[in-house]
Design a protein around this motif. Structure first.
Motif, PDB file in Angstrom:
ATOM      1  N   ALA A   1      10.473  -4.605 -26.229  1.00  0.00           N
ATOM      2  CA  ALA A   1       9.538  -4.375 -27.525  1.00  0.00           C
ATOM      3  C   ALA A   1       9.794  -3.029 -27.854  1.00  0.00           C
ATOM      4  CB  ALA A   1       7.994  -4.678 -27.035  1.00  0.00           C
ATOM      5  N   LEU A   2      10.024  -2.235 -26.725  1.00  0.00           N
ATOM      6  CA  LEU A   2      10.308  -0.774 -27.028  1.00  0.00           C
ATOM      7  C   LEU A   2      11.727  -0.583 -27.644  1.00  0.00           C
ATOM      8  CD1 LEU A   2       9.050   2.139 -25.985  1.00  0.00           C
ATOM      9  CD2 LEU A   2      10.589   1.992 -24.091  1.00  0.00           C
ATOM     10  N   VAL A   3      12.580  -1.456 -27.123  1.00  0.00           N
ATOM     11  CA  VAL A   3      13.930  -1.082 -27.674  1.00  0.00           C
ATOM     12  C   VAL A   3      13.882  -1.389 -29.176  1.00  0.00           C
ATOM     13  CG1 VAL A   3      16.198  -2.180 -27.601  1.00  0.00           C
ATOM     14  CG2 VAL A   3      15.114  -1.864 -25.619  1.00  0.00           C
ATOM     15  N   GLU A   4      12.984  -2.429 -29.734  1.00  0.00           N
ATOM     16  CA  GLU A   4      12.958  -2.865 -31.069  1.00  0.00           C
ATOM     17  C   GLU A   4      12.189  -1.800 -31.813  1.00  0.00           C
ATOM     18  OE1 GLU A   4      14.694  -5.018 -32.117  1.00  0.00           O
ATOM     19  OE2 GLU A   4      15.173  -6.866 -31.253  1.00  0.00           O
ATOM     20  N   GLY A   5      11.787  -0.934 -31.292  1.00  0.00           N
ATOM     21  CA  GLY A   5      11.038   0.126 -31.996  1.00  0.00           C
ATOM     22  C   GLY A   5       9.275   0.066 -32.057  1.00  0.00           C
ATOM     23  N   LEU A   6       8.839  -0.843 -31.155  1.00  0.00           N
ATOM     24  CA  LEU A   6       7.331  -0.802 -31.216  1.00  0.00           C
ATOM     25  C   LEU A   6       6.991   0.378 -30.112  1.00  0.00           C
ATOM     26  CD1 LEU A   6       7.068  -4.781 -31.062  1.00  0.00           C
ATOM     27  CD2 LEU A   6       7.628  -3.286 -32.919  1.00  0.00           C
ATOM     28  N   TYR A   7       6.469   1.365 -30.760  1.00  0.00           N
ATOM     29  CA  TYR A   7       6.012   2.343 -30.196  1.00  0.00           C
ATOM     30  C   TYR A   7       4.477   2.910 -30.141  1.00  0.00           C
ATOM     31  CZ  TYR A   7      10.783   3.684 -30.829  1.00  0.00           C
ATOM     32  OH  TYR A   7      12.448   3.535 -30.961  1.00  0.00           O
ATOM     33  N   GLU A   8       3.525   1.710 -30.468  1.00  0.00           N
ATOM     34  CA  GLU A   8       2.296   2.047 -30.802  1.00  0.00           C
ATOM     35  C   GLU A   8       1.488   0.653 -30.187  1.00  0.00           C
ATOM     36  OE1 GLU A   8       1.296   3.011 -34.702  1.00  0.00           O
ATOM     37  OE2 GLU A   8       2.542   4.922 -34.648  1.00  0.00           O
ATOM     38  N   GLU A   9       1.692   0.416 -29.050  1.00  0.00           N
ATOM     39  CA  GLU A   9       1.050  -0.552 -28.292  1.00  0.00           C
ATOM     40  C   GLU A   9      -0.359  -0.254 -27.939  1.00  0.00           C
ATOM     41  OE1 GLU A   9       2.129  -3.564 -28.803  1.00  0.00           O
ATOM     42  OE2 GLU A   9       4.300  -3.680 -28.794  1.00  0.00           O
ATOM     43  N   ASN A  10      -0.652   1.028 -27.850  1.00  0.00           N
ATOM     44  CA  ASN A  10      -1.971   1.331 -27.430  1.00  0.00           C
ATOM     45  C   ASN A  10      -2.608   0.839 -26.190  1.00  0.00           C
ATOM     46  OD1 ASN A  10      -2.205   2.873 -30.017  1.00  0.00           O
ATOM     47  ND2 ASN A  10      -2.357   0.892 -31.160  1.00  0.00           N
ATOM     48  N   ILE A  11      -1.644   0.910 -25.297  1.00  0.00           N
ATOM     49  CA  ILE A  11      -2.072   0.314 -23.714  1.00  0.00           C
ATOM     50  C   ILE A  11      -2.648   1.658 -23.156  1.00  0.00           C
ATOM     51  CG2 ILE A  11      -1.470  -0.631 -21.655  1.00  0.00           C
ATOM     52  CD1 ILE A  11       1.170  -1.899 -23.415  1.00  0.00           C
ATOM     53  N   PRO A  12      -3.919   1.525 -22.556  1.00  0.00           N
ATOM     54  CA  PRO A  12      -4.644   2.563 -22.124  1.00  0.00           C
ATOM     55  C   PRO A  12      -3.929   3.179 -20.517  1.00  0.00           C
ATOM     56  CG  PRO A  12      -5.927   1.092 -22.237  1.00  0.00           C
ATOM     57  CD  PRO A  12      -4.798   0.472 -22.833  1.00  0.00           C
ATOM     58  N   PHE A  13      -3.851   4.008 -20.151  1.00  0.00           N
ATOM     59  CA  PHE A  13      -3.280   4.543 -18.827  1.00  0.00           C
ATOM     60  C   PHE A  13      -4.488   4.180 -17.840  1.00  0.00           C
ATOM     61  CE2 PHE A  13       0.188   7.110 -20.963  1.00  0.00           C
ATOM     62  CZ  PHE A  13       1.165   6.559 -19.954  1.00  0.00           C
ATOM     63  N   THR A  14      -5.827   4.000 -18.187  1.00  0.00           N
ATOM     64  CA  THR A  14      -6.666   3.503 -17.235  1.00  0.00           C
ATOM     65  C   THR A  14      -6.345   2.222 -17.003  1.00  0.00           C
ATOM     66  OG1 THR A  14      -7.736   2.974 -19.189  1.00  0.00           O
ATOM     67  CG2 THR A  14      -8.589   5.107 -18.355  1.00  0.00           C
TER      68      THR A  14
END
Length: 240
Positions: free
Chosen positions: A20-33
């Motif tokens: 997903a990152l390789v394809e440019g999906l940079y806004e998955e909004n997964i919280p570090f919590t």
């Protein structure tokens, strides 16, 4: 596998597949919590590819495009992070200076099998470290294109820590295959994604991991993306 190198009970946790990152999906909004519920050690990045991430002892460090590092709040978000609870299975010392290629060979020779995961922490003195970080990006831009604009940094006679993982080649769609390490200086003020290094005197700690926990994002971008493309070449290009 030798009795003193039995696998950890802690799994490797991925909050999203690397494809997903390789394809440019940079806004998955997964919280570090959420990420911290699964580990206190690891690496990754931040939403919009805003710097490299290192997690040590449960503390999250952001290394921005200028190579500067700072501890950040767990309230930030990530599109991709890999963590585990770090409990080394075994450790050893490398007590002489060596070239990067020799270091990699020595490191990989410690791994009981190429078909397992390993968490790796290397702490000590390095005569030289070359690292990189990438400036904040727009969503959807392929990772290998973004990496062409990377900023590189050279650290001379540096004390610090390499933190990261070894992933089997057959898991390349989920995580960076082979060794993937980030560097953080001992004062936690500088670092980046490791490109090369010359260790002098270091302690190598390795955790053998035989279980994987994978979460899949529930964003519209992820759910509607076609991931059938072979991204192995693009990922290799981005990681150089």
């Amino acid at each position: 596998m030798p009795a003193d190198r039995t696998a950890s009970t802690h799994p490797l946790y991925l909050c999203a597949p690397v494809n997903a990152l390789v394809e440019g999906l940079y806004e998955e909004n997964i919280p570090f919590t959420e990420v911290k519920r699964h580990g206190d050690f690891g690496l990754g990045t931040f939403d919009d590819l805003d710097g490299e991430m290192v997690m040590l002892g449960g503390r999250i460090y952001q290394i921005t495009a200028d190579g500067e590092a700072s501890e950040v709040s767990e309230g930030l978000h990530t599109p991709f992070a890999v963590v585990t609870f770090f409990e080394p299975t075994f450790s050893t010392a490398f007590d002489e200076a060596m070239a990067y290629e020799t270091f990699l060979k020595h490191l990989e020779s410690l791994l009981p099998s190429p078909n397992l995961f390993y968490a790796i922490r290397v702490t000590g003195r390095f005569s030289h470290v070359k690292a990189r970080s990438v400036a904040k990006q727009h969503n959807y831009r392929p990772l290998d294109e973004a990496a062409h604009e990377q900023h590189t940094f050279d650290f001379e006679d540096a004390e610090g820590c390499l933190a990261g993982f070894f992933t089997p080649a057959f898991m390349a769609s989920l995580n960076v295959p082979g060794l993937h390490l980030h560097f953080l200086t001992s004062d936690r003020r500088r670092g980046g994604h490791l490109l090369s290094c010359r260790p002098e005197t270091v302690i190598v700690e390795i955790q053998v991991i035989h279980a994987l926990e994978l979460s899949l994002p529930m964003t519209h971008d992820y759910l509607t993306r076609d991931f059938s493309r072979d991204t192995s070449a693009a990922l290799e290009e981005a990681e150089k």
